[in-house]
Design a protein around this motif. Structure first.
Motif: not given
Length: 521
Positions: A100-105, A440-448
């Motif tokens: 579960l990515q941080p954006g999902g959390y 890119p990691v902000a995109l990947l993580s769902g944070l941005n």
């Protein structure tokens, strides 16, 4: 010179997109809520409005996986009477849906479900480690502006799902039942409920003004509610490694291997999940020993030394699992009385672990849409109103979907020199650090999850790759490979964006359904 032209073209295009988006937003802010386009073709029109209350149930949910359980708890907490029908209520045993990515959390917190990752030996995930040939780089999630508890989580999928089910079933107005839904009940083009077979074999009907189908990637109901174009680009071969440690603790590991990526991440305090991607729909046979031989000869030489002994032990133990990786753009048929969610509705390659983030984000959108509605029984009005769900979810979902598909294509090995350069450029770009990795990691993580940011970074990688080819001294060969690299990058991302829907992805506010007000109670 060529590099300057390419850079100018890419950045001019991006600036134009930003300006168009800003102008459209300004226009829409000035006029407030707009009228529904009278000429818009809506399949919800000319539907008989039902006054049948379908008993006491407000919503039927088909499936109690991550999406179904989270939705049941969310709607139940809002006071809805919810009936969940799940084919098998025993603990699932899957090799995907474990990260579960941080954006999902963050969405889990927003839904009040964050305690579902407690007491299941879930592991904090703080970023990724990327390996290529003899080099590696660490990519941390940009979590500086969040609470210290915010991070990714990895776990056994079954344990997480069971906690979600328990949470949903704890509400007195949520009924969780084991049964197999065989079909939807339709009357005059409106879904009124479902037919299902109980665990005891009894055939029953359940009625409700709204049926939400989220019965997973193997859904047998989706064909009546969407246009499913399922692609299977590869399969995952899953193993569990024991008694070893990852090179970077609390990080997922991605090996840019030949022919395609290999993933490692911790799913408990003593276990590491390994997923070996095998392109195509066929994998070496497990029963004949062909798979074990493939893993030993092809995979072992490409993984970090720290993991080789445990990897060999996992092969000898023999608990090797396989899972097809499916991709399916969301292509709904708006249907009165029914809605699709989760993997039944929309799938992407699981390389980036974005599936649960998309599902939980969709649930937040649906919850907010349904909150002002106390009466769900006007099927036609509800259907038109809920069409905005498909638009409102797009920016987040399509960004994560597009990134997953594009990254998988870039990370796979290729005999084409231009694609080799693109793969190397991606690794080197991310290794630069700063905005080149955090973006890119902000995109990947769902944070941005912003579509414009995705396009910007994707083509920035391409331009960076072209620059590497032309500097310090341009050559005809380098220029030709650079042109093919840019062409190849475009051929990767643009078809994915087209399938997701350009207008809904980049300009959702131009879609009339975006502004629909709730039906009058």
């Amino acid at each position: 010179m060529l590099l300057q032209i390419l850079l100018g073209g890419v950045f001019a295009s991006l600036i134009a997109i930003f300006l168009l988006s800003g102008l459209q937003r300004k226009r829409n802010n000035g006029r407030g809520l707009v009228e529904i386009d009278k000429d818009e073709k809506i399949s919800c029109q000319n539907v008989e409005t039902s006054t049948d209350n379908g008993g006491d149930t407000d919503v039927i949910i088909v499936g109690a996986g991550v999406a179904g359980s989270a939705l049941a708890y969310t709607l139940g907490k809002d006071g809805r009477q919810v009936h969940v029908i799940e084919r098998d209520l025993t603990e699932p045993d899957r090799i995907v849906g474990e990260l579960l990515q941080p954006g999902g959390y963050l969405k889990l917190i927003e839904l009040g479900l964050e305690d579902c990752v407690k007491d299941i030996d879930a592991q904090r995930v703080l970023g990724y480690a990327l390996f290529k040939d003899s080099k590696n780089t660490r990519l941390s999630y940009p979590l500086e502006n969040f609470h210290t508890d915010v991070a990714g989580r990895s776990f056994h999928n079954g344990r997480f799902v069971q906690r979600m089910r328990e949470k949903a079933a704890s509400l007195p107005n949520v009924t969780l039942e084991q049964g197999t839904v065989t079909s939807l009940i339709e009357e005059n083009g409106t879904v009124k409920g479902v037919r299902f077979k109980t665990k005891a074999g009894e055939e029953l009907k359940a009625h409700a003004p709204l049926t939400v189908v989220c019965d997973g990637c193997f859904s047998n109901l989706r064909r009546t509610l969407c246009d499913p174009k399922v692609d299977v680009p590869s399969c995952f071969v899953g193993l569990v490694l024991e008694n070893c440690k990852l090179p970077y603790l609390n990080h997922g590991h991605v090996i840019l291997a030949d022919p395609s990526p290999i993933l490692f991440y911790q799913i408990s305090s003593t276990e590491i999940r390994c997923l070996v991607d095998v392109p195509g729909q066929k994998v070496p046979a497990i029963a004949t020993g062909e798979m074990a031989n493939y893993l030993k000869t092809k995979v072992v030489p490409q993984i970090p030394d720290e993991l080789k002994e445990a990897f060999m032990a996992a092969i000898e133990k023999g608990n090797i699992r396989t899972m097809p990786n499916r991709s399916m753009p969301a292509a709904p048929h708006p249907t009165p009385g029914a809605l699709l969610m989760g993997d039944a509705f929309n799938m992407r390659h699981p390389l980036t672990g974005g599936g649960m983030t998309v599902a939980l984000s969709d649930i937040v959108v649906l919850r907010d849409l349904l909150k002002p509605l106390r009466n769900l029984h006007d099927a036609s009005s509800l259907c038109k109103y809920l069409e905005s769900f498909y638009t409102l979810r797009k920016p987040v979902a399509s960004t994560i979907n597009t990134l997953a598909g594009a990254l998988y294509r870039v990370f796979c090995a290729s005999p084409d020199q231009a694609m080799k350069e693109m793969r190397q450029a991606c690794f080197d770009y991310l290794s630069l650090g700063g905005i080149f990795s955090s973006g890119p990691v902000a995109l990947l993580s769902g944070l941005n999850p912003r579509p414009l940011s995705l396009v910007f970074h994707f083509f920035a990688v391409a331009v960076y790759g072209i620059g590497r080819l032309l500097l310090p001294f341009p050559s005809l060969r380098g220029a030709w490979i650079g042109v093919r690299l840019l062409s190849g990058a475009s051929s990767i991302i643009f078809p994915i964006i087209k399938a997701e829907g350009v207008r809904q992805m980049f300009f959702p506010s131009t879609v009339p359904a975006y502004y629909r007000a709730p039906p009058v109670s």
